[in-house]
Scaffold this active site. Structure first.
Site, PDB file in Angstrom:
ATOM      1  N   CYS A  32     -65.283  30.184  43.787  1.00 21.21           N
ATOM      2  CA  CYS A  32     -64.950  29.734  45.136  1.00 21.21           C
ATOM      3  C   CYS A  32     -64.412  30.859  46.004  1.00 21.21           C
ATOM      4  CB  CYS A  32     -63.961  28.594  45.091  1.00 21.21           C
ATOM      5  SG  CYS A  32     -64.701  27.097  44.452  1.00 21.21           S
TER       6      CYS A  32
ATOM      7  N   ASP B 213     -72.415  21.822  45.742  1.00 22.03           N
ATOM      8  CA  ASP B 213     -71.525  22.960  45.546  1.00 22.03           C
ATOM      9  C   ASP B 213     -72.160  23.961  44.594  1.00 22.03           C
ATOM     10  OD1 ASP B 213     -69.152  24.537  45.427  1.00 22.03           O
ATOM     11  OD2 ASP B 213     -67.998  22.703  45.804  1.00 22.03           O
TER      12      ASP B 213
END
Lengths: 213, 359
Positions: free
Chosen positions: B26, B76
């Site tokens: 991330c 994601d």
């Protein structure tokens, strides 16, 4: 012995590890590291601080130079990178606190041409006020901008020039982050110039004198 | 843990997944300010069936199917954050599934997304990534039903996941109320830890704590708290924007200020020392830039502590806004199923998005 090292092109965390390795050599007294990002500078500042070494940084063209010196022991508060430093930098001096984008209050006029004219005049006065201070040679520690005062930092504002001039003279020019966000200016202002209400209060309380036009 | 003794234990592998990756996990997320800029001119969907607004920074989109059922959908993916392909697959899948749990929903169906440099890496590495992801999806009780793969210069892997929830039980960013306690699961510091892992600075204990943090599904936390659901007003997961960024999103969406107590936050082993020595990921500085204008803290709070509050998390824990009289029950329920959790602060009337950090 002073050592120079070129750390450009290396990915994080290599620059920190390489610099640490050189500092571990007892014969080395200082390291000058050439890096290509501000992130590297900030990480090297942390490394120097954790070892109680002195730290300096400067831009060199598109790159940055970090100087870590074992002889200059870092004082407790330094060397913090600009983003965090402003939390604790408040010290006494003259502080100019501007919480609106005009000098005083314009004569009230109904919305329309006259109102616009009065507003423009008041903004222009503020610009003149700042220019006068900049040229006066008076010692100013900081210019703090809040509420619509942060609009002076808009690249399109006529006041940007004088604010830059003050900055060059060593005056800290800081704007409230919440206010920049509110007026949609946050992306247009440099990180190190963004502050918060806590720091603004610290400056105001520590100031020798506060001027609010 | 310190940066004195690098163990070069992952440098001999000839096919290192992270060899051409600038920022993995991330930490590779676009910054909040960049995102704001590119989304500014997009048309905003207006449909009564859409239960989530793009303005509230939700983890996933929710779409009402009928009176009893809403579809929750997320996607994601990110570049490798470590060299073990199976573990990378597991972590990427855990992270993608987390967005479904963060909405209070259960995942049902997943599709895989893969970009792979098949000229530079043997194919069994890609197979391992997919296996890690698929195993994690089945652990979550969902099915993986296919996917899409592309050849590219940098590896990317992730999932598109669909889940379901009763519309009344949907947990968004916007429901927090004044005085609600903020409960956080998992330990903070994955970004700093992953950087230290890359540098070969983690000992075995720190590694195993990190891997378990990254691969623990957030399903147990949601299950354990389901009986308390009327007292849970908002939920999100802590990922790329760090603890501060995600609390700020919740507090903006709920139009409240927040107070965070640093002493109650759980950190991964050694991360404070590692951060103080300069092992801070670039995205943490980006988060600081994006969020610090609305944050206040006392000046003697150590720099490494604030660095960690901005540290980008991959596959992080959940943040709950809980009615104050039920926060103890929540912590007990989470402890019973073996989830690390603590109450790290509360919401209060104040400037939306403003966070006051206390020692």
């Amino acid at each position: 012995m002073k050592k120079d090292i070129d750390l450009r092109g290396l990915l994080c965390p290599e620059p920190v590890l390489k610099t640490k390795k050189i500092l571990d050599d007892q014969t080395v007294t200082s390291v000058e590291a050439l890096v290509d990002s501000e992130v590297n500078i900030q990480n090297l500042a942390r490394l120097a601080r954790s070892q109680n070494f002195g730290f300096k940084s400067a831009a060199k063209g598109e790159h940055f130079v970090a100087t870590i010196s074992k002889e200059e022991v870092a004082p407790n508060t330094a060397p913090e990178p600009p983003a965090a430093a402003k939390q604790s930098k408040a010290k006494s001096g003259v502080v100019i606190f501007i919480s609106k984008d005009r000098f005083g209050e314009p004569v009230a006029a109904p919305p329309g041409e006259e109102h616009e004219k009065n507003q423009a005049f008041s903004l222009n006065l503020l610009n003149v006020f700042l220019q006068t201070i900049s040229q006066s040679g008076h010692d100013v520690q900081a210019v703090l901008l809040a509420n619509s005062g942060v609009r002076l930092m808009d690249p399109e504002s006529p006041c940007v020039k004088v604010l830059d001039e003050l900055k060059e003279k060593g005056v800290e020019v800081l704007a409230c982050g919440l206010c920049l966000d509110y007026y949609g200016l946050k992306e247009k202002v440099k990180t190190e110039q963004i502050t918060n209400m806590y720091a603004i209060c610290e400056y105001l309380f520590a100031a020798e004198k506060v001027l609010s036009p | 843990m310190s940066i004195d003794n690098p163990k070069d234990d992952n440098t001999n592998n000839t096919h290192r997944l992270t060899s051409n990756v600038k920022a993995g996990g991330c930490a590779a997320k676009m910054s909040s300010s960049e995102l704001k800029q590119i989304l500014a001119n997009l048309p905003k969907a207006k449909d009564p069936r859409l239960l989530t607004g793009i303005d509230n920074f939700e983890d996933a989109a929710a779409f009402q199917l009928n009176g009893d059922l809403a579809l929750v959908k997320t996607v994601d993916f990110f570049p490798p954050l470590l060299d073990d392909p199976y573990l990378y697959g597991q972590i990427a899948a855990t992270n993608a599934l987390s967005d479904i749990y963060a909405m209070g929903a259960k995942p049902a169906l997943a599709l895989a997304l893969l970009v792979f440099p098949s000229c530079d890496f043997p194919l069994d590495i890609a197979a391992e990534i997919l296996k890690g992801g698929a195993d994690q999806v089945s652990k979550a009780g969902a099915i993986i039903a296919g996917g899409h793969s592309i050849q590219g210069s940098e590896t990317l892997y992730g999932l598109c996941v669909s889940g379901f929830v009763h519309p009344d039980k949907l947990l968004t960013n916007s429901g927090a109320k004044p005085k609600d306690r903020i409960i956080a699961t998992k330990s903070l510091g994955a970004g700093v830890s992953l950087l230290a892992l890359k540098a070969g600075l983690l000992n075995d204990e720190a590694k195993s704590r990190l891997f378990s943090n990254l691969t623990t599904l957030n399903d147990k936390a949601i299950d354990a708290l389901s009986y308390l659901s009327p007292n849970i007003h908002a939920c999100t997961d802590i990922t790329g924007f760090g603890l501060i960024g995600h609390i700020q999103e919740m507090s903006k969406a709920s139009k409240l200020g927040a107070v965070v107590e640093v002493s109650s936050i759980r950190f991964l082993p050694g991360v404070l020392e590692l951060a103080s020595q300069g092992l801070v990921p670039a995205a943490a500085y980006g988060n600081r830039k994006s969020f610090q204008g609305n944050v206040s803290y006392i000046k003697d709070l150590p720099l490494e502590v604030t660095d960690l509050l901005y540290d980008p998390q991959t596959s992080g824990g959940l943040l709950f806004a809980v009615q104050p009289e039920h926060s103890e029950d929540c912590l007990k329920a989470l402890a019973l199923v073996g989830i690390e959790a603590s109450c790290i602060g509360h919401f209060e009337e104040g400037i939306p998005g403003h966070i006051d950090i206390k020692p």
